[in-house]
Design a protein around this motif. Structure first.
Motif: not given
Lengths: 219, 219
Positions: A211-216
């Motif tokens: 999961x890429x959680x950067x920048x919401x």
């Protein structure tokens, strides 16, 4: 399944942790140098940064080798990409420690008298973040990584507090102006160290959950 | 040789340049907002940063796909790794533009009166560095990349000049203290933008020559 790539990934993880250990050591020396007004500790930081820089190049090279020879996919590939990014963050954390050391050296040379209580507490809060980010990487634990993200507010609050107090002091005592400007700059460097720990935590979450959680963007 | 990976690499390069173009646009808006004291331009920077963040995630994903599906080696692999790193730098350049916009907005709200000549010139110098770093990437030209490294001194000199002048002003005019502190912080953010341009230039040199020139380790 016993694969050649597994031992290579283990080696890469060890090197990354070695680099993380150097960053932690640099932070300890920054703290000891500034709080005890002891320039020899700050001198250590410059040496440690040299080791960090060497390791950065070594880790990048080894990542390139593994990618080229093993053509990893899925989880292995995500791990290597995360290591490449964590490597970049750790190197810049070394730079931040060096920046703080330069400022601290000048502060000590000027014989400053002001209390460092808030800065001491801020260094502790950042050190906790850095330790937890590395811990999340060692244990491959996205929950610990998430806890790092939660610690960022405390660090930001210290920065604001130091900012406000220092500006107030600068206005009332022109003789301590340079010292208080230096505290503001040290707090900004510490805040950035916290930001890098956050980046590492985000990379760990990506490596182990996909999961890429950067920048919401997710979660 | 006509390979599937070639068109994928072309797409990745286009996306990276699109992101670079957004960073350049953000810098133009920062400059226009601060120098013309026009908050609406600064508002644009926040919008552009959102686009930059989205592109960062997209580029990272596409790099992951190409690595996983094509298992590139040698020059292709180096190019993808460079794009991943350039992508990170461009995203952080967006953050720096946002930082400057926040500070500028407060400066404008306070109705500051001081000359921005040095800051204007520093923005121009940084913009030149950013343009040249992207240009070196487009043209895959390590010589242009090397010229970026040479431009860093001029940017550092502007930072020092702004620092010294601002501290002097803070000491003599307490009413403009906050404004001059803001100029110091803007100069630091601009310096960091220059550092990111340097990182991009180093990545271009690595991608196209295989030489890692970071930390004076080669060349």
């Amino acid at each position: 399944m016993d694969r050649a790539i597994d031992s290579q990934l283990e080696d890469l993880k060890k090197l990354t942790l070695e680099m993380g250990g150097l960053v932690e050591k640099a932070l300890v020396m920054v703290s000891a140098g500034l709080l005890k007004k002891e320039p020899s500790h700050l001198q250590e930081v410059f040496k440690i940064e040299g080791l960090i820089n060497d390791l950065q190049i070594k880790i990048d090279n080894e990542c390139l080798q593994v990618l080229a020879k093993q053509g990893p996919v899925a989880k292995d590939l995500r791990l290597i990409l995360s290591i490449i990014k964590i490597n970049t963050d750790l190197e810049r954390m070394g730079d931040q420690c060096v920046n703080i050391s330069y400022i601290s050296r000048e502060l000590i040379e000027r014989g400053f008298l002001n209390s460092l209580k808030d800065i001491e507490e801020m260094i502790e809060a950042v050190t906790k973040m850095v330790k937890a980010s590395l811990d999340s990487f060692v244990k491959m634990d996205p929950n610990i990584a998430r806890s790092v993200l939660d610690m960022d507010d405390a660090v930001d609050n210290y920065k604001k507090k130091i900012n406000q107090h220092s500006i107030q002091m600068m206005k009332t005592d022109v003789n301590s102006l340079q010292d208080h400007l230096d505290f503001i700059l040290i707090a900004r460097n510490l805040e950035r160290l916290g930001d890098h720990a956050t980046n590492i935590a985000e990379d760990v979450i990506f490596a182990f959950t996909g999961k890429d959680i950067r920048h919401g963007s997710n979660d």
